[in-house]
Design an enzyme around this catalytic site. Structure first.
Site, PDB file in Angstrom:
ATOM      1  N   ASP A   1      16.924 -29.187  -4.188  1.00  0.00           N
ATOM      2  CA  ASP A   1      17.350 -27.901  -4.738  1.00  0.00           C
ATOM      3  C   ASP A   1      17.778 -28.197  -6.169  1.00  0.00           C
ATOM      4  O   ASP A   1      18.857 -28.750  -6.393  1.00  0.00           O
ATOM      5  CB  ASP A   1      18.502 -27.321  -3.925  1.00  0.00           C
ATOM      6  CG  ASP A   1      18.941 -25.942  -4.410  1.00  0.00           C
ATOM      7  OD1 ASP A   1      18.685 -25.627  -5.595  1.00  0.00           O
ATOM      8  OD2 ASP A   1      19.539 -25.188  -3.634  1.00  0.00           O
ATOM      9  N   HIS A   2      16.929 -27.849  -7.135  1.00  0.00           N
ATOM     10  CA  HIS A   2      17.155 -28.345  -8.491  1.00  0.00           C
ATOM     11  C   HIS A   2      18.446 -27.823  -9.101  1.00  0.00           C
ATOM     12  O   HIS A   2      18.975 -28.425 -10.033  1.00  0.00           O
ATOM     13  CB  HIS A   2      15.962 -28.025  -9.396  1.00  0.00           C
ATOM     14  CG  HIS A   2      15.828 -26.594  -9.781  1.00  0.00           C
ATOM     15  ND1 HIS A   2      15.110 -25.680  -9.047  1.00  0.00           N
ATOM     16  CD2 HIS A   2      16.319 -25.904 -10.846  1.00  0.00           C
ATOM     17  CE1 HIS A   2      15.157 -24.518  -9.631  1.00  0.00           C
ATOM     18  NE2 HIS A   2      15.888 -24.600 -10.725  1.00  0.00           N
TER      19      HIS A   2
ATOM     20  N   HIS B   1      19.372 -21.807  -3.749  1.00  0.00           N
ATOM     21  CA  HIS B   1      20.149 -21.986  -4.971  1.00  0.00           C
ATOM     22  C   HIS B   1      21.498 -21.262  -4.924  1.00  0.00           C
ATOM     23  O   HIS B   1      22.558 -21.875  -5.135  1.00  0.00           O
ATOM     24  CB  HIS B   1      19.371 -21.444  -6.183  1.00  0.00           C
ATOM     25  CG  HIS B   1      18.073 -22.126  -6.425  1.00  0.00           C
ATOM     26  ND1 HIS B   1      17.844 -23.445  -6.081  1.00  0.00           N
ATOM     27  CD2 HIS B   1      16.924 -21.688  -7.002  1.00  0.00           C
ATOM     28  CE1 HIS B   1      16.616 -23.770  -6.433  1.00  0.00           C
ATOM     29  NE2 HIS B   1      16.047 -22.729  -6.987  1.00  0.00           N
TER      30      HIS B   1
END
Length: 539
Positions: A213-214, A276
Protein backbone atom coordinates in the site's frame (compact mmCIF):
# COMPACT_ATOMS: atom_id res chain seq x y z
CA UNK A 1 -24.56 30.10 -2.24
CA UNK A 2 -23.47 26.46 -2.21
CA UNK A 3 -21.15 25.77 0.74
CA UNK A 4 -19.21 22.63 -0.14
CA UNK A 5 -18.11 20.80 3.00
CA UNK A 6 -14.44 20.77 2.05
CA UNK A 7 -14.00 23.81 -0.16
CA UNK A 8 -15.31 26.81 1.80
CA UNK A 9 -13.41 30.09 1.75
CA UNK A 10 -12.40 31.24 5.21
CA UNK A 11 -14.27 34.31 6.38
CA UNK A 12 -11.08 35.40 8.14
CA UNK A 13 -8.60 34.75 5.36
CA UNK A 14 -7.40 38.38 5.39
CA UNK A 15 -6.51 38.07 9.09
CA UNK A 16 -4.36 34.96 8.90
CA UNK A 17 -0.69 34.84 9.81
CA UNK A 18 1.98 32.18 9.44
CA UNK A 19 4.64 30.85 11.82
CA UNK A 20 7.33 28.74 10.17
CA UNK A 21 8.73 25.77 12.11
CA UNK A 22 12.31 24.54 11.69
CA UNK A 23 14.39 21.71 13.23
CA UNK A 24 16.10 22.61 16.51
CA UNK A 25 19.23 20.65 15.65
CA UNK A 26 21.47 20.20 12.63
CA UNK A 27 20.07 17.62 10.25
CA UNK A 28 22.30 15.17 8.40
CA UNK A 29 20.77 12.60 6.08
CA UNK A 30 21.40 8.99 7.02
CA UNK A 31 22.84 6.76 4.28
CA UNK A 32 20.27 4.60 2.54
CA UNK A 33 20.70 0.93 3.55
CA UNK A 34 21.73 -1.55 0.89
CA UNK A 35 19.25 -4.04 -0.54
CA UNK A 36 19.83 -7.76 -0.66
CA UNK A 37 20.85 -9.14 -4.03
CA UNK A 38 17.90 -10.67 -5.85
CA UNK A 39 16.14 -11.30 -9.13
CA UNK A 40 12.98 -9.18 -9.29
CA UNK A 41 10.24 -10.65 -11.49
CA UNK A 42 7.51 -8.11 -12.35
CA UNK A 43 4.17 -9.41 -13.60
CA UNK A 44 2.46 -6.64 -15.57
CA UNK A 45 5.77 -5.09 -16.60
CA UNK A 46 4.31 -3.45 -19.71
CA UNK A 47 1.80 -1.55 -17.56
CA UNK A 48 1.61 1.98 -16.25
CA UNK A 49 2.82 1.26 -12.70
CA UNK A 50 6.08 -0.26 -13.89
CA UNK A 51 6.82 2.72 -16.14
CA UNK A 52 5.86 5.50 -13.71
CA UNK A 53 6.85 4.09 -10.31
CA UNK A 54 8.71 0.77 -10.16
CA UNK A 55 11.53 1.30 -12.64
CA UNK A 56 12.14 4.96 -11.60
CA UNK A 57 12.33 3.76 -7.97
CA UNK A 58 14.79 1.00 -8.83
CA UNK A 59 16.84 3.43 -10.94
CA UNK A 60 17.06 5.85 -8.00
CA UNK A 61 18.19 3.07 -5.67
CA UNK A 62 20.84 1.95 -8.14
CA UNK A 63 22.15 5.50 -8.51
CA UNK A 64 22.73 5.89 -4.76
CA UNK A 65 24.50 2.54 -4.52
CA UNK A 66 21.75 0.50 -2.86
CA UNK A 67 21.59 -2.20 -5.52
CA UNK A 68 24.05 -5.07 -5.46
CA UNK A 69 25.73 -5.71 -8.84
CA UNK A 70 23.95 -9.09 -8.94
CA UNK A 71 20.51 -7.43 -8.91
CA UNK A 72 18.43 -8.05 -12.05
CA UNK A 73 14.87 -7.45 -13.27
CA UNK A 74 12.77 -9.75 -15.43
CA UNK A 75 9.68 -8.01 -16.71
CA UNK A 76 6.72 -10.15 -17.77
CA UNK A 77 3.88 -8.99 -20.00
CA UNK A 78 1.58 -10.11 -22.79
CA UNK A 79 2.95 -7.54 -25.26
CA UNK A 80 5.60 -9.18 -27.49
CA UNK A 81 8.90 -7.28 -27.40
CA UNK A 82 12.60 -7.90 -27.00
CA UNK A 83 14.60 -6.93 -23.92
CA UNK A 84 16.15 -4.13 -25.96
CA UNK A 85 12.72 -2.74 -26.84
CA UNK A 86 11.68 -3.07 -23.20
CA UNK A 87 14.72 -1.06 -22.10
CA UNK A 88 14.11 1.61 -24.72
CA UNK A 89 10.49 2.12 -23.57
CA UNK A 90 11.52 2.30 -19.95
CA UNK A 91 14.31 4.76 -20.68
CA UNK A 92 11.82 7.19 -22.19
CA UNK A 93 9.31 6.86 -19.33
CA UNK A 94 11.95 6.95 -16.58
CA UNK A 95 13.58 10.10 -17.97
CA UNK A 96 10.18 11.87 -17.75
CA UNK A 97 8.84 10.35 -14.52
CA UNK A 98 8.23 12.72 -11.62
CA UNK A 99 9.85 10.31 -9.15
CA UNK A 100 13.15 10.06 -11.06
CA UNK A 101 16.08 11.96 -9.52
CA UNK A 102 18.92 13.30 -11.66
CA UNK A 103 18.42 11.19 -14.78
CA UNK A 104 21.55 10.84 -16.89
CA UNK A 105 22.39 8.77 -19.95
CA UNK A 106 25.53 7.35 -18.36
CA UNK A 107 23.74 6.12 -15.25
CA UNK A 108 20.85 4.75 -17.28
CA UNK A 109 23.23 2.86 -19.60
CA UNK A 110 24.74 1.14 -16.56
CA UNK A 111 21.32 0.45 -15.04
CA UNK A 112 19.51 -0.83 -18.13
CA UNK A 113 21.80 -3.86 -18.43
CA UNK A 114 19.92 -5.26 -15.44
CA UNK A 115 16.55 -5.13 -17.28
CA UNK A 116 15.21 -8.13 -19.19
CA UNK A 117 11.83 -8.99 -20.70
CA UNK A 118 9.88 -12.23 -21.13
CA UNK A 119 6.54 -12.30 -22.98
CA UNK A 120 3.78 -14.68 -21.99
CA UNK A 121 0.16 -15.15 -20.97
CA UNK A 122 -0.04 -15.50 -17.18
CA UNK A 123 -3.44 -17.22 -17.55
CA UNK A 124 -1.85 -20.06 -19.54
CA UNK A 125 -0.64 -22.89 -17.24
CA UNK A 126 2.04 -23.77 -19.82
CA UNK A 127 3.65 -20.37 -19.33
CA UNK A 128 5.06 -21.14 -15.88
CA UNK A 129 7.34 -24.04 -16.85
CA UNK A 130 8.75 -21.71 -19.52
CA UNK A 131 9.25 -19.04 -16.86
CA UNK A 132 11.03 -21.55 -14.61
CA UNK A 133 13.38 -22.46 -17.45
CA UNK A 134 14.09 -18.76 -18.10
CA UNK A 135 14.89 -18.12 -14.44
CA UNK A 136 17.13 -21.20 -14.31
CA UNK A 137 18.93 -19.91 -17.39
CA UNK A 138 19.46 -16.51 -15.79
CA UNK A 139 20.76 -18.16 -12.62
CA UNK A 140 23.27 -20.20 -14.62
CA UNK A 141 24.41 -16.87 -16.06
CA UNK A 142 25.19 -15.66 -12.51
CA UNK A 143 21.80 -14.19 -11.52
CA UNK A 144 21.24 -14.16 -7.76
CA UNK A 145 19.26 -17.14 -6.34
CA UNK A 146 17.05 -14.81 -4.21
CA UNK A 147 13.74 -14.21 -6.00
CA UNK A 148 11.20 -11.43 -5.48
CA UNK A 149 7.94 -11.70 -7.44
CA UNK A 150 5.95 -8.48 -7.91
CA UNK A 151 2.31 -9.02 -8.96
CA UNK A 152 1.30 -5.71 -10.55
CA UNK A 153 -1.92 -6.94 -12.15
CA UNK A 154 -5.68 -6.68 -11.51
CA UNK A 155 -6.85 -8.60 -8.44
CA UNK A 156 -8.65 -11.16 -10.61
CA UNK A 157 -5.31 -12.28 -12.11
CA UNK A 158 -3.32 -12.50 -8.87
CA UNK A 159 -4.71 -15.90 -7.82
CA UNK A 160 -3.85 -17.71 -11.07
CA UNK A 161 -0.33 -16.23 -11.01
CA UNK A 162 0.30 -17.49 -7.48
CA UNK A 163 -1.05 -20.94 -8.33
CA UNK A 164 1.06 -21.03 -11.48
CA UNK A 165 4.21 -20.21 -9.51
CA UNK A 166 3.43 -23.03 -7.09
CA UNK A 167 2.78 -25.59 -9.84
CA UNK A 168 6.16 -24.75 -11.38
CA UNK A 169 7.89 -24.94 -8.01
CA UNK A 170 8.88 -21.29 -8.13
CA UNK A 171 7.55 -20.49 -4.66
CA UNK A 172 10.50 -22.25 -3.01
CA UNK A 173 14.25 -22.05 -3.47
CA UNK A 174 16.98 -24.22 -1.97
CA UNK A 175 19.66 -21.59 -2.51
CA UNK A 176 18.01 -18.33 -1.44
CA UNK A 177 14.83 -16.65 -0.24
CA UNK A 178 11.61 -16.24 -2.22
CA UNK A 179 9.14 -13.41 -1.55
CA UNK A 180 6.08 -12.01 -3.26
CA UNK A 181 4.69 -8.46 -3.42
CA UNK A 182 0.95 -8.10 -4.08
CA UNK A 183 -0.35 -4.82 -5.44
CA UNK A 184 -3.72 -3.56 -4.17
CA UNK A 185 -6.65 -4.00 -4.28
CA UNK A 186 -6.43 -7.38 -2.55
CA UNK A 187 -9.61 -8.89 -3.98
CA UNK A 188 -12.94 -7.26 -4.86
CA UNK A 189 -14.84 -8.02 -1.66
CA UNK A 190 -14.54 -10.02 1.54
CA UNK A 191 -15.15 -13.41 -0.10
CA UNK A 192 -12.60 -12.87 -2.87
CA UNK A 193 -10.07 -11.49 -0.37
CA UNK A 194 -10.51 -14.57 1.84
CA UNK A 195 -10.09 -16.82 -1.19
CA UNK A 196 -7.00 -14.94 -2.38
CA UNK A 197 -5.45 -15.06 1.08
CA UNK A 198 -6.06 -18.82 1.23
CA UNK A 199 -4.34 -19.26 -2.13
CA UNK A 200 -1.41 -17.15 -0.91
CA UNK A 201 -1.30 -19.03 2.43
CA UNK A 202 -0.96 -22.41 0.70
CA UNK A 203 1.86 -21.21 -1.55
CA UNK A 204 3.92 -18.74 0.52
CA UNK A 205 4.64 -18.32 4.21
CA UNK A 206 2.97 -15.13 5.50
CA UNK A 207 6.38 -13.73 6.47
CA UNK A 208 7.30 -13.78 2.76
CA UNK A 209 4.13 -12.00 1.58
CA UNK A 210 4.32 -8.22 1.13
CA UNK A 211 0.93 -6.61 0.41
CA UNK A 212 1.91 -3.17 -0.79
CA UNK A 213 0.00 0.00 0.00
CA UNK A 214 2.14 2.84 -1.29
CA UNK A 215 0.54 5.37 1.08
CA UNK A 216 2.33 3.62 3.94
CA UNK A 217 5.65 4.48 2.32
CA UNK A 218 5.04 8.23 2.35
CA UNK A 219 7.06 10.25 4.85
CA UNK A 220 4.10 12.07 6.40
CA UNK A 221 2.17 8.83 6.83
CA UNK A 222 5.12 7.22 8.61
CA UNK A 223 5.39 10.33 10.76
CA UNK A 224 1.82 10.08 12.10
CA UNK A 225 2.87 7.68 14.84
CA UNK A 226 5.89 9.78 15.78
CA UNK A 227 3.76 12.91 15.91
CA UNK A 228 1.13 11.25 18.09
CA UNK A 229 3.18 9.08 20.41
CA UNK A 230 6.51 10.89 20.42
CA UNK A 231 5.13 14.23 21.64
CA UNK A 232 3.46 14.54 25.04
CA UNK A 233 1.89 17.79 23.83
CA UNK A 234 -0.60 15.95 21.60
CA UNK A 235 -1.34 12.46 22.90
CA UNK A 236 -3.30 13.58 26.04
CA UNK A 237 -5.82 15.47 23.87
CA UNK A 238 -6.06 12.89 21.08
CA UNK A 239 -9.50 11.60 22.05
CA UNK A 240 -13.26 12.29 22.14
CA UNK A 241 -12.94 14.76 25.02
CA UNK A 242 -11.12 17.30 22.85
CA UNK A 243 -11.56 16.28 19.20
CA UNK A 244 -14.76 17.20 17.38
CA UNK A 245 -14.25 15.32 14.12
CA UNK A 246 -11.56 14.12 11.72
CA UNK A 247 -11.36 14.60 7.94
CA UNK A 248 -9.26 12.34 5.71
CA UNK A 249 -8.96 13.47 2.10
CA UNK A 250 -7.37 12.12 -1.05
CA UNK A 251 -8.36 14.40 -3.92
CA UNK A 252 -6.92 14.01 -7.41
CA UNK A 253 -7.04 16.33 -10.41
CA UNK A 254 -6.35 13.52 -12.90
CA UNK A 255 -8.92 11.18 -14.43
CA UNK A 256 -8.48 7.44 -14.93
CA UNK A 257 -5.49 8.06 -17.25
CA UNK A 258 -6.05 5.22 -19.69
CA UNK A 259 -6.90 2.72 -16.94
CA UNK A 260 -10.59 2.53 -17.83
CA UNK A 261 -10.74 -1.27 -17.76
CA UNK A 262 -9.09 -1.41 -14.34
CA UNK A 263 -11.29 1.31 -12.92
CA UNK A 264 -14.49 -0.26 -14.24
CA UNK A 265 -13.57 -3.35 -12.21
CA UNK A 266 -12.55 -1.37 -9.14
CA UNK A 267 -14.13 2.07 -8.53
CA UNK A 268 -13.13 4.71 -6.00
CA UNK A 269 -14.31 2.76 -2.93
CA UNK A 270 -12.23 -0.32 -3.70
CA UNK A 271 -9.33 1.61 -5.23
CA UNK A 272 -8.75 4.14 -2.44
CA UNK A 273 -10.93 3.64 0.64
CA UNK A 274 -10.51 -0.13 1.03
CA UNK A 275 -6.77 0.29 1.58
CA UNK A 276 -5.15 3.75 1.51
CA UNK A 277 -7.71 5.78 3.43
CA UNK A 278 -8.68 3.09 5.94
CA UNK A 279 -4.97 2.73 6.69
CA UNK A 280 -4.75 6.47 7.37
CA UNK A 281 -7.82 6.23 9.61
CA UNK A 282 -6.23 3.37 11.55
CA UNK A 283 -2.95 5.23 12.08
CA UNK A 284 -4.87 8.29 13.24
CA UNK A 285 -7.13 6.36 15.64
CA UNK A 286 -5.00 3.43 16.90
CA UNK A 287 -3.79 2.93 20.45
CA UNK A 288 -0.04 3.08 21.13
CA UNK A 289 1.72 -0.16 20.17
CA UNK A 290 4.07 -1.84 22.61
CA UNK A 291 6.89 -1.39 20.07
CA UNK A 292 7.38 0.11 16.62
CA UNK A 293 7.67 -3.23 14.85
CA UNK A 294 5.47 -4.76 12.18
CA UNK A 295 3.44 -7.11 14.39
CA UNK A 296 2.77 -4.58 17.17
CA UNK A 297 1.63 -1.80 14.82
CA UNK A 298 -0.51 -4.16 12.73
CA UNK A 299 -2.23 -5.51 15.85
CA UNK A 300 -3.37 -2.04 16.91
CA UNK A 301 -4.56 -1.14 13.42
CA UNK A 302 -6.69 -4.28 13.26
CA UNK A 303 -8.31 -3.32 16.58
CA UNK A 304 -9.40 -0.03 15.01
CA UNK A 305 -10.94 -1.82 12.02
CA UNK A 306 -12.80 -4.19 14.32
CA UNK A 307 -14.22 -1.16 16.17
CA UNK A 308 -15.88 0.12 12.98
CA UNK A 309 -19.24 -1.61 12.78
CA UNK A 310 -20.37 -2.73 9.32
CA UNK A 311 -23.05 -0.41 7.95
CA UNK A 312 -26.64 -1.45 7.33
CA UNK A 313 -28.41 -0.47 4.12
CA UNK A 314 -30.00 2.46 5.97
CA UNK A 315 -26.60 3.52 7.28
CA UNK A 316 -25.16 3.44 3.78
CA UNK A 317 -28.03 5.55 2.45
CA UNK A 318 -27.40 8.21 5.11
CA UNK A 319 -23.62 8.11 5.49
CA UNK A 320 -22.22 7.61 2.00
CA UNK A 321 -22.22 9.66 -1.20
CA UNK A 322 -21.21 8.41 -4.64
CA UNK A 323 -20.12 10.57 -7.54
CA UNK A 324 -18.98 10.25 -11.14
CA UNK A 325 -17.37 13.07 -13.08
CA UNK A 326 -18.83 14.41 -16.29
CA UNK A 327 -17.27 16.71 -18.90
CA UNK A 328 -15.63 19.83 -17.53
CA UNK A 329 -12.34 21.71 -17.32
CA UNK A 330 -8.91 20.47 -16.20
CA UNK A 331 -5.93 22.83 -16.30
CA UNK A 332 -8.16 25.30 -18.17
CA UNK A 333 -8.66 22.77 -20.96
CA UNK A 334 -11.76 20.72 -21.83
CA UNK A 335 -11.78 17.38 -20.01
CA UNK A 336 -13.95 14.37 -20.94
CA UNK A 337 -16.42 12.77 -18.58
CA UNK A 338 -15.70 9.35 -17.10
CA UNK A 339 -18.11 7.65 -19.51
CA UNK A 340 -16.17 9.17 -22.40
CA UNK A 341 -12.84 7.69 -21.24
CA UNK A 342 -11.35 4.74 -23.22
CA UNK A 343 -12.58 1.28 -22.17
CA UNK A 344 -15.41 2.72 -20.04
CA UNK A 345 -19.07 1.82 -20.58
CA UNK A 346 -21.29 4.64 -21.84
CA UNK A 347 -23.77 3.63 -19.12
CA UNK A 348 -21.21 2.99 -16.38
CA UNK A 349 -22.35 3.28 -12.77
CA UNK A 350 -18.80 3.06 -11.42
CA UNK A 351 -18.07 5.76 -8.86
CA UNK A 352 -15.08 8.06 -9.31
CA UNK A 353 -15.86 9.92 -6.05
CA UNK A 354 -16.95 8.67 -2.66
CA UNK A 355 -17.52 10.35 0.70
CA UNK A 356 -18.27 8.39 3.86
CA UNK A 357 -18.82 8.91 7.56
CA UNK A 358 -17.25 6.27 9.81
CA UNK A 359 -17.45 5.86 13.57
CA UNK A 360 -14.86 4.05 15.70
CA UNK A 361 -16.85 2.47 18.53
CA UNK A 362 -14.35 2.39 21.37
CA UNK A 363 -13.61 4.39 24.50
CA UNK A 364 -11.21 6.85 22.87
CA UNK A 365 -13.37 7.78 19.88
CA UNK A 366 -17.01 7.29 20.90
CA UNK A 367 -19.13 9.95 19.18
CA UNK A 368 -16.33 11.34 16.97
CA UNK A 369 -17.10 11.06 13.23
CA UNK A 370 -14.35 10.32 10.75
CA UNK A 371 -15.17 11.80 7.33
CA UNK A 372 -13.39 10.14 4.43
CA UNK A 373 -13.53 11.39 0.87
CA UNK A 374 -11.68 10.69 -2.35
CA UNK A 375 -12.28 11.50 -5.97
CA UNK A 376 -10.82 11.97 -9.43
CA UNK A 377 -10.98 15.03 -11.68
CA UNK A 378 -11.42 17.39 -8.75
CA UNK A 379 -10.39 21.03 -8.52
CA UNK A 380 -7.10 20.34 -6.73
CA UNK A 381 -4.69 17.62 -5.68
CA UNK A 382 -4.78 17.33 -1.92
CA UNK A 383 -4.11 14.40 0.43
CA UNK A 384 -4.28 15.17 4.12
CA UNK A 385 -5.61 14.32 7.56
CA UNK A 386 -7.28 17.23 9.31
CA UNK A 387 -8.07 16.89 13.04
CA UNK A 388 -10.65 19.46 14.25
CA UNK A 389 -10.69 20.20 17.97
CA UNK A 390 -13.74 21.31 19.90
CA UNK A 391 -14.33 25.02 20.43
CA UNK A 392 -13.46 26.57 23.77
CA UNK A 393 -16.26 27.79 26.09
CA UNK A 394 -17.17 31.38 25.29
CA UNK A 395 -17.45 32.66 28.91
CA UNK A 396 -13.97 34.20 28.87
CA UNK A 397 -14.60 35.91 25.53
CA UNK A 398 -18.25 36.84 25.97
CA UNK A 399 -17.76 40.12 24.13
CA UNK A 400 -15.96 38.53 21.22
CA UNK A 401 -18.07 37.49 18.20
CA UNK A 402 -18.35 33.71 18.22
CA UNK A 403 -17.29 33.42 14.59
CA UNK A 404 -13.95 35.10 15.34
CA UNK A 405 -12.79 32.22 17.53
CA UNK A 406 -12.19 29.24 15.29
CA UNK A 407 -11.47 25.69 16.43
CA UNK A 408 -7.87 24.52 16.60
CA UNK A 409 -6.98 22.32 13.63
CA UNK A 410 -4.01 20.00 13.16
CA UNK A 411 -3.36 19.17 9.51
CA UNK A 412 -1.05 16.35 8.47
CA UNK A 413 -0.32 16.99 4.80
CA UNK A 414 0.57 13.89 2.80
CA UNK A 415 0.86 15.45 -0.66
CA UNK A 416 1.75 17.55 -2.50
CA UNK A 417 3.28 19.74 0.26
CA UNK A 418 4.34 17.12 2.82
CA UNK A 419 4.28 18.49 6.35
CA UNK A 420 2.27 19.37 9.44
CA UNK A 421 0.48 22.57 10.41
CA UNK A 422 -1.34 23.67 13.56
CA UNK A 423 -3.90 26.49 13.48
CA UNK A 424 -4.56 28.39 16.70
CA UNK A 425 -5.80 31.83 17.81
CA UNK A 426 -3.90 34.78 19.27
CA UNK A 427 -4.97 38.32 20.19
CA UNK A 428 -4.62 40.98 17.54
CA UNK A 429 -2.66 44.10 18.47
CA UNK A 430 -4.98 46.87 19.61
CA UNK A 431 -7.33 47.96 22.35
CA UNK A 432 -10.13 45.54 21.52
CA UNK A 433 -10.29 41.83 22.27
CA UNK A 434 -10.10 40.62 18.69
CA UNK A 435 -8.43 37.42 17.60
CA UNK A 436 -6.18 36.36 14.77
CA UNK A 437 -5.53 32.85 13.49
CA UNK A 438 -1.90 31.86 13.06
CA UNK A 439 -0.52 28.73 11.50
CA UNK A 440 2.56 26.96 12.84
CA UNK A 441 3.77 25.18 9.73
CA UNK A 442 6.35 22.44 9.33
CA UNK A 443 7.35 21.52 5.77
CA UNK A 444 9.52 18.47 5.05
CA UNK A 445 11.08 20.04 1.97
CA UNK A 446 11.85 23.36 3.70
CA UNK A 447 13.24 21.74 6.85
CA UNK A 448 15.20 18.87 5.31
CA UNK A 449 15.89 20.05 1.77
CA UNK A 450 13.73 17.36 0.17
CA UNK A 451 10.46 15.51 0.65
CA UNK A 452 12.26 12.22 1.22
CA UNK A 453 12.31 9.24 -1.13
CA UNK A 454 9.19 8.39 -3.16
CA UNK A 455 6.93 5.81 -1.52
CA UNK A 456 7.55 3.00 -4.01
CA UNK A 457 11.30 3.46 -3.69
CA UNK A 458 11.05 3.01 0.08
CA UNK A 459 8.79 -0.02 -0.17
CA UNK A 460 10.82 -1.76 -2.87
CA UNK A 461 13.93 -1.37 -0.75
CA UNK A 462 12.16 -2.69 2.36
CA UNK A 463 10.87 -5.75 0.51
CA UNK A 464 14.38 -6.58 -0.71
CA UNK A 465 15.73 -6.10 2.82
CA UNK A 466 12.99 -8.27 4.33
CA UNK A 467 11.38 -5.51 6.45
CA UNK A 468 7.55 -5.92 6.49
CA UNK A 469 6.74 -2.96 8.79
CA UNK A 470 5.20 -0.76 6.09
CA UNK A 471 3.20 -3.58 4.46
CA UNK A 472 -0.24 -4.91 5.35
CA UNK A 473 -0.98 -8.29 6.94
CA UNK A 474 -3.78 -10.60 5.82
CA UNK A 475 -5.68 -9.81 9.03
CA UNK A 476 -5.73 -6.11 8.10
CA UNK A 477 -6.93 -6.85 4.58
CA UNK A 478 -9.79 -9.03 5.76
CA UNK A 479 -10.80 -6.55 8.47
CA UNK A 480 -10.88 -3.74 5.89
CA UNK A 481 -13.11 -5.74 3.56
CA UNK A 482 -15.53 -6.48 6.41
CA UNK A 483 -16.10 -2.72 6.49
CA UNK A 484 -16.20 -2.12 2.73
CA UNK A 485 -18.17 -5.12 1.42
CA UNK A 486 -21.47 -4.22 3.17
CA UNK A 487 -21.26 -0.77 1.54
CA UNK A 488 -20.78 -2.25 -1.93
CA UNK A 489 -23.66 -4.68 -1.33
CA UNK A 490 -25.95 -1.93 -0.05
CA UNK A 491 -25.26 0.19 -3.13
CA UNK A 492 -26.62 -2.62 -5.31
CA UNK A 493 -29.90 -2.45 -3.35
CA UNK A 494 -30.23 1.33 -3.26
CA UNK A 495 -31.35 3.49 -6.19
CA UNK A 496 -28.36 4.33 -8.38
CA UNK A 497 -27.35 8.01 -8.48
CA UNK A 498 -27.97 9.98 -11.63
CA UNK A 499 -24.47 9.98 -13.09
CA UNK A 500 -22.57 12.12 -13.87
CA UNK A 501 -23.24 14.32 -10.85
CA UNK A 502 -20.15 16.55 -10.79
CA UNK A 503 -18.15 18.24 -13.51
CA UNK A 504 -14.48 17.52 -14.13
CA UNK A 505 -12.45 20.21 -12.37
CA UNK A 506 -15.12 20.90 -9.73
CA UNK A 507 -15.26 20.12 -6.01
CA UNK A 508 -17.31 16.95 -6.31
CA UNK A 509 -21.02 16.24 -5.84
CA UNK A 510 -23.01 18.75 -3.80
CA UNK A 511 -24.71 15.88 -1.94
CA UNK A 512 -21.54 15.40 0.10
CA UNK A 513 -22.57 18.38 2.25
CA UNK A 514 -25.29 16.25 3.84
CA UNK A 515 -22.66 14.20 5.65
CA UNK A 516 -21.76 17.10 7.92
CA UNK A 517 -23.60 16.98 11.22
CA UNK A 518 -25.82 19.97 12.04
CA UNK A 519 -23.72 20.78 15.09
CA UNK A 520 -20.71 21.30 12.84
CA UNK A 521 -22.39 23.79 10.52
CA UNK A 522 -20.79 26.71 12.33
CA UNK A 523 -17.34 25.25 11.69
CA UNK A 524 -17.65 25.18 7.92
CA UNK A 525 -16.04 28.57 7.42
CA UNK A 526 -12.80 27.27 8.94
CA UNK A 527 -12.44 24.17 6.74
CA UNK A 528 -10.28 26.00 4.23
CA UNK A 529 -8.03 27.61 6.81
CA UNK A 530 -5.01 25.42 6.14
CA UNK A 531 -5.27 25.95 2.39
CA UNK A 532 -5.68 29.71 2.78
CA UNK A 533 -2.59 29.90 4.98
CA UNK A 534 -0.65 27.70 2.58
CA UNK A 535 -1.51 30.07 -0.28
CA UNK A 536 -0.19 32.98 1.79
CA UNK A 537 3.09 31.13 2.36
CA UNK A 538 3.59 30.50 -1.34
CA UNK A 539 2.21 33.90 -2.36
Amino acid sequence: MHLHWWNVLSRRSNLSAVIEVSPLEQFSREPTPAADSCLLVIFGASGDLTRRKLIPGLYNLACVGCMNPEFEVLGIGRTPMTSEEFRSRLRESTSKAGDTRDFSDNQWHEFENRLNYFAGDVNDPQFYPRLRDRLDEMQRDAANPNRLFYVSTPASVAGPIIEGLAQAGLNLSDKGWTRIILEKPFGRDLDSALQLNEVVHHVFDEKNVYRIDHYLGKETVQNILVFRFGNSLFEPVWNRNYIDYVEITAAETVGVEGRGSFYEETGALRDMVANHLLQLLALTAMEPPIAFDADSVREQKVQVFRSIRPMTVDDVAKRTVRGQYGPGQADKKPAPGYREEPNVSAKSLTETYVALEFHVHNWRWAGVPFYIRTGKRLARQDSEIRVHFKRTPQALFAGTPHEQLGPNVITLRIQPDDGISIAFDVKRPGNQMRTLTVDANFSYETAFGSKGPPAYETLLLDSMRGDPTLFTHRDEVEAEWRIITPIEEAWTKLPAPVFPNYAAGSDGPAEADALIRGSQGSDRAWRKLGETLASKRTG
